[in-house]
Design a protein around this motif. Structure first.
Motif, short mmCIF file in Angstrom:
data_model
loop_
_atom_site.label_atom_id
_atom_site.label_comp_id
_atom_site.label_asym_id
_atom_site.label_seq_id
_atom_site.Cartn_x
_atom_site.Cartn_y
_atom_site.Cartn_z
N HIS A 1 -4.06 9.96 6.55
CA HIS A 1 -3.74 8.67 7.18
C HIS A 1 -2.19 8.30 6.64
CE1 HIS A 1 -7.79 8.78 8.66
NE2 HIS A 1 -8.31 8.53 7.40
N ASP A 2 -2.44 8.03 5.37
CA ASP A 2 -1.21 7.47 4.49
C ASP A 2 -0.98 8.52 3.26
OD1 ASP A 2 -3.37 6.27 2.99
OD2 ASP A 2 -3.16 4.41 4.09
N HIS A 3 -2.13 8.43 2.62
CA HIS A 3 -2.04 9.18 1.23
C HIS A 3 -3.31 9.87 0.96
CE1 HIS A 3 -1.69 10.57 -2.81
NE2 HIS A 3 -2.17 9.61 -3.57
N ALA A 4 -3.22 11.18 0.29
CA ALA A 4 -4.44 11.77 0.05
C ALA A 4 -4.52 12.82 -1.06
CB ALA A 4 -5.11 12.38 1.57
N ARG B 1 -12.13 19.59 -2.26
CA ARG B 1 -12.36 18.27 -1.67
C ARG B 1 -11.24 17.41 -1.52
NH1 ARG B 1 -17.24 16.66 -2.03
NH2 ARG B 1 -17.67 14.66 -1.62
N LEU B 2 -11.30 16.64 -0.45
CA LEU B 2 -10.17 15.51 -0.05
C LEU B 2 -10.72 14.33 -0.12
CD1 LEU B 2 -8.03 15.35 2.05
CD2 LEU B 2 -9.62 15.11 3.81
N TYR B 3 -9.84 13.54 -0.90
CA TYR B 3 -9.95 12.21 -1.19
C TYR B 3 -9.06 11.35 -0.31
CZ TYR B 3 -12.13 14.29 -5.17
OH TYR B 3 -12.89 15.11 -6.14
N HIS B 4 -9.37 10.57 0.44
CA HIS B 4 -8.73 9.70 1.37
C HIS B 4 -8.28 8.45 0.59
CE1 HIS B 4 -8.63 11.88 5.04
NE2 HIS B 4 -10.18 11.99 5.10
N LYS C 1 0.80 -1.35 0.03
CA LYS C 1 -0.09 0.11 -0.13
C LYS C 1 0.88 1.46 0.04
CE LYS C 1 -3.92 2.12 2.51
NZ LYS C 1 -4.74 2.18 3.79
N MET C 2 1.99 1.35 0.99
CA MET C 2 2.84 2.52 0.83
C MET C 2 3.61 2.47 -0.39
SD MET C 2 2.08 4.11 3.54
CE MET C 2 3.11 5.49 3.35
N LEU C 3 4.11 1.48 -0.89
CA LEU C 3 4.60 1.53 -2.19
C LEU C 3 3.66 2.27 -3.23
CD1 LEU C 3 7.21 0.91 -4.17
CD2 LEU C 3 6.05 -1.17 -4.50
N ALA C 4 2.65 1.87 -3.41
CA ALA C 4 1.75 2.34 -4.42
C ALA C 4 1.70 3.73 -4.15
CB ALA C 4 0.32 1.63 -4.24
N ALA C 5 1.29 4.09 -2.70
CA ALA C 5 1.00 5.59 -2.57
C ALA C 5 2.25 6.47 -2.81
CB ALA C 5 0.61 5.57 -0.85
N SER C 6 3.54 5.99 -2.38
CA SER C 6 4.49 6.87 -2.73
C SER C 6 4.76 7.06 -4.27
CB SER C 6 5.67 6.38 -1.90
OG SER C 6 5.98 4.98 -2.31
N VAL C 7 4.72 5.93 -4.96
CA VAL C 7 4.86 5.97 -6.26
C VAL C 7 3.83 6.81 -7.21
CG1 VAL C 7 4.56 4.63 -8.66
CG2 VAL C 7 5.85 3.78 -6.72
N ILE C 8 2.65 6.88 -6.75
CA ILE C 8 1.48 7.70 -7.31
C ILE C 8 1.64 9.15 -7.11
CG2 ILE C 8 0.05 5.85 -8.25
CD1 ILE C 8 -1.71 6.25 -5.72
N THR C 9 2.11 9.29 -5.72
CA THR C 9 2.26 10.55 -5.26
C THR C 9 3.09 11.46 -6.11
OG1 THR C 9 1.84 10.17 -3.02
CG2 THR C 9 3.33 12.20 -3.33
N ALA C 10 4.16 10.86 -6.61
CA ALA C 10 5.20 11.57 -7.63
C ALA C 10 4.56 11.47 -9.18
CB ALA C 10 6.46 10.79 -7.54
#
Ligand SMILES: [Zn+2]
Length: 771
Positions: A626-629, A606-609, A346-355
């Motif tokens: 929480h982790d990514h938004a 709008r905030l998307y969790h 989950k954190m890998l996906a979150a960090s990859v798509i954040t960038a």
């Protein structure tokens, strides 16, 4: 940001999609995983597999075929032709790509007694074609027996082939021709490199085969150096030549595939790419991006193993992903990184798509597995649902960080892997990220005007031309920070007797980024540091250098350094991608409060969790992440520049300047029907006088007769400021000259005053930082 420009680009994009069959965009929004399609599957099994893959939200299937030199592959190609046709007919949003490793072949089970030789009576690539192999500096051919890597069995033979061998090169091209012909969407090329350190090779810099010797002589007139000598020009020439050979080889494969199937994309996988390994193995991502449709970056992320769940490791990862995005430019950046448990996935996906990179889901160490299929589906569906916010938006940033290929190629090779340039580059990137200062990684110094501040992180090797561009930028008012040995060597790595930088360049002899990086010591699973610092002392030093520059911001943010905030813009939508890394050592972060004030006039927040629900928000907003938004806002009140086509260069100049100073800009042409809408804008800059085509109608209403007379004099240049002109609180700035050239010259000369006249909250990032 610039509406007219954006619309024009959309028009072009639509045309090019149409022209090439309309399937280009699948690469940009790719959600990748394995999905092996075996030839012995029945039609029903194949259809069922594809159905399940599509249901999970995966959009790219990567699959494998046997090597045609080891096994007749015609039945496999026939099966894949059928599968490809079925996929395209049934699921137009699904792409099929096939894996190839054209420079490595593993012949299985040819050394059963494990004596490092092929058993008598058996055949292998080496026994049949020894002339195809790469040759090391010590004269050995690149053949290895036994389990040197996890993909090589203990009785297998592993060979590395040379792309300079004409017979082998033609053979690979014929394989690519056959593959592309079956109608697949792309070919994934792995490990296109010259070996240097594999197995029992240590700095054995391939390739010294006869073909390479001949070709190097033809191309350069030189002999391939027989010893490593970083002071010698022939050695350096050869180092660059090897990279070019690999890039040319990939280009030929790309051309071959497209000659039979123009829609067949070429994706090249390489390892890491930021550090000196890209030089040693000759696979420069900077050259490869020019000859491919997309690079897939294999990368050892913090999600790899629970022992590497660490704030600084994740911070380094995001810095690496932003390096890849800067490198990729209009091409997507696919990340092949691994996780070993659900939290890491989950954190890998979150960090990859954040960038803004594309997520490839797999588990350690395979390319076709997953840690958790249920969560994979949730992640893929999330990305699919919000791809507009991840892949159609441009990063906002007025700070540039320069990555210097020449410095990586020619300096600090005595420091294996993480040398002085790498550490400085990464340290600077990580300090900016943890200080909430958005930045872009740049690979050339050609277009510096979009930046307020440019950082040269120990970019030691710079040509005189590059230094000239830097000097020109600072004389026009730009800020440049040059750290470490920046500019003290030429583009070949030979030292200069003195710095050629203009005195306005801020030179920091300390390697402040490397000091930070080596203090916080990000690490990989194969090595963990014993003692680490928090880098804050070095970061304070760095921020003290940045603070007087007052880099303009577009929001105020109050949140600890563990929260990363990255801004993006898509038309008139502002998108903030937030990644929370607080207490990430547990695998999942602790929920963190983030207070944000957007300085642009925005509505519809709008905030998307991540993987969860969304709620409306106001500006300013205090939200729990929480982790990514994702946070999105509509920008409701841009600064509107009204310009006709003649004054367009002046409008562009002003736009660039306003944007890097934190304004949101809309360029509008003036027309009779849109006059009402323009009048309603709060901040207006009109280019041209009362006689200008198009815009004159508006100016004619605003100027007094005396002002018009002034403008009619030869060489006249005036800036008129009208407050409350059409409505209360409105400000209209008219920039006009008697001739068109006068308007441009006036904008160029008075741009600082124009910016100061526009109403905007005074803001720059560091003032609001909570360290
Ligand atoms: Zn060779």
């Amino acid at each position: 940001m610039k509406k007219i420009v954006c619309l024009a680009l959309v028009g072009l994009l639509t045309l090019s999609l149409f022209a090439s069959g309309g399937k280009n965009s699948w690469m940009n929004t790719a959600r990748i995983a394995g999905g092996v399609l075996w030839t012995d599957m029945t039609d029903e099994e194949m259809k069922e597999t594809v159905y399940e893959i599509h249901e999970r939200g995966q959009s790219v299937i990567l699959t494998w075929v046997p090597h045609p030199l080891l096994e007749d592959w015609s039945s496999h190609l026939e099966f894949l032709r059928k599968a490809s046709h079925y996929i395209h007919e049934t699921y137009p949003d699904l792409a099929l790509i096939i894996y190839q490793g054209p420079l490595e072949i593993v012949t299985p089970h040819v050394d059963s007694n494990r004596d490092g030789k092929v058993d008598s009576g058996k055949h292998s690539i080496y026994t049949d074609h020894p002339e195809w192999l790469q040759v090391g500096m010590d004269g050995r051919k690149a053949v290895f027996y036994g389990d040197y890597a996890f993909w090589i069995g203990e009785t297998d033979e592993d060979v590395w082939l040379c792309p300079s061998d004409p017979e082998y090169r033609e053979l690979v091209k014929s394989h690519f021709y056959e593959l592309a012909q079956i109608g697949i969407d792309g070919i994934w090329i792995d490990i296109p490199k010259f070996q240097c350190d594999f197995g029992d090779w240590n700095s054995n810099w391939a390739c010294h085969c006869e073909d390479c010797q001949k070709k190097f002589k033809e191309d350069t007139g030189l002999e391939i150096p027989k010893t490593i000598d970083w002071d010698a020009k022939p050695w350096k020439t050869w180092v660059l030549w090897r990279q070019q050979v690999i890039a040319n080889f990939i280009k030929e494969l790309n051309d071959t595939a497209k000659s039979v199937n123009p829609d067949c994309k070429i994706i090249v996988e390489h390892w890491h790419g930021i550090d000196v390994e890209s030089v040693r193995e000759a696979w420069s991502p900077i050259l490869l991006r020019e000859v491919t449709d997309c690079l897939a970056h294999e990368y050892p992320a913090a999600s790899y193993h629970p022992s590497t769940y660490d704030y600084y490791n994740y911070l380094r990862d995001v810095a690496s992903y932003l390096f890849y995005r800067g490198l990729g430019r209009e091409h997507p950046s696919w990340i092949l990184a691994y996780s070993s448990e659900k939290k890491g996935q989950k954190m890998l996906a979150a960090s990859v798509i954040t960038a803004g990179c594309n997520f490839y889901d797999t588990d350690v160490p395979d390319m076709d597995g997953t840690v958790n299929l249920t969560q994979q589906k949730e992640i893929f569906h999330w990305i699919k649902g919000y791809s507009l916010y991840y892949y159609d938006a441009e990063p906002w940033g007025n700070t540039g960080v320069y990555y210097s290929k020449a410095t990586m190629d020619f300096l600090y090779h005595e420091q294996w892997g993480e040398g002085d340039f790498y550490c400085e580059f990464m340290g600077v990137s990580m300090m900016l990220l943890s200080s909430h200062i958005p930045y872009k990684v740049i690979f050339s110094l050609d277009d510096l005007d979009e930046f307020h501040t440019v950082i040269l992180p120990n970019t030691a090797c710079m040509s005189e031309e590059e230094i000239g561009k830097v000097n020109q930028f600072v004389t026009k008012g730009g800020n440049v920070i040059a750290t470490g040995e920046a500019g003290l060597y030429d583009e070949w790595g030979y030292s200069r007797s003195q710095s050629l930088f203009h005195h306005n360049v801020i030179s920091i002899p300390d390697s402040v980024g490397a000091n930070y990086y080596r203090d916080v010591q990000p690490y990989y699973p194969w090595w963990a540091p014993e003692e680490r610092g928090d880098g804050e002392e070095f970061k304070s030093h760095f921020l003290a250098i940045l603070e007087p520059l007052k880099i303009p911001g577009i929001y105020e943010v109050d949140t600890p350094k563990e929260v990363i905030v990255l801004p993006f813009v898509n038309e008139n939508t502002l998108i903030l991608r937030i990644l929370n890394l607080s207490e990430i050592a547990e695998g999942e972060p602790r929920t963190q409060k983030v207070t944000l004030t957007i300085l642009w006039s925005v509505t519809n927040g709008r905030l998307y969790h991540f993987l969860s629900s969304s709620v409306p928000i106001e500006n300013p907003a205090t939200v729990d992440v929480h982790d990514h938004a994702l946070l999105t806002f509509n920008v409701s009140e841009p600064v509107t520049i009204v310009s006709n086509s003649y004054d367009r260069p002046a409008a562009d100049l002003l736009t660039t300047f306003l944007e890097k100073n934190g304004f949101f800009v809309d360029i509008s042409s003036s027309c009779h029907s849109c006059m009402e809408q323009i009048r309603g804008r709060t901040q207006l800059v009109i280019l041209g006088g009362h006689k200008a085509l198009g815009t004159g109608e508006l100016v004619d209403i605003l100027l007094t007769e005396e002002e018009k007379e002034l403008l009619e004099q030869k060489g006249a240049q005036y800036i008129f400021v009208k407050v409350d002109a059409f409505s209360e609180g409105q400000i209209v700035i008219i920039v006009a000259g008697n001739e068109r050239e006068d308007t441009y010259g006036l904008v160029e000369k008075r741009v600082f005053e124009i910016v100061q006249t526009l109403v905007r909250p005074e803001a720059y990032y560091l003032r609001f930082m909570r360290i």
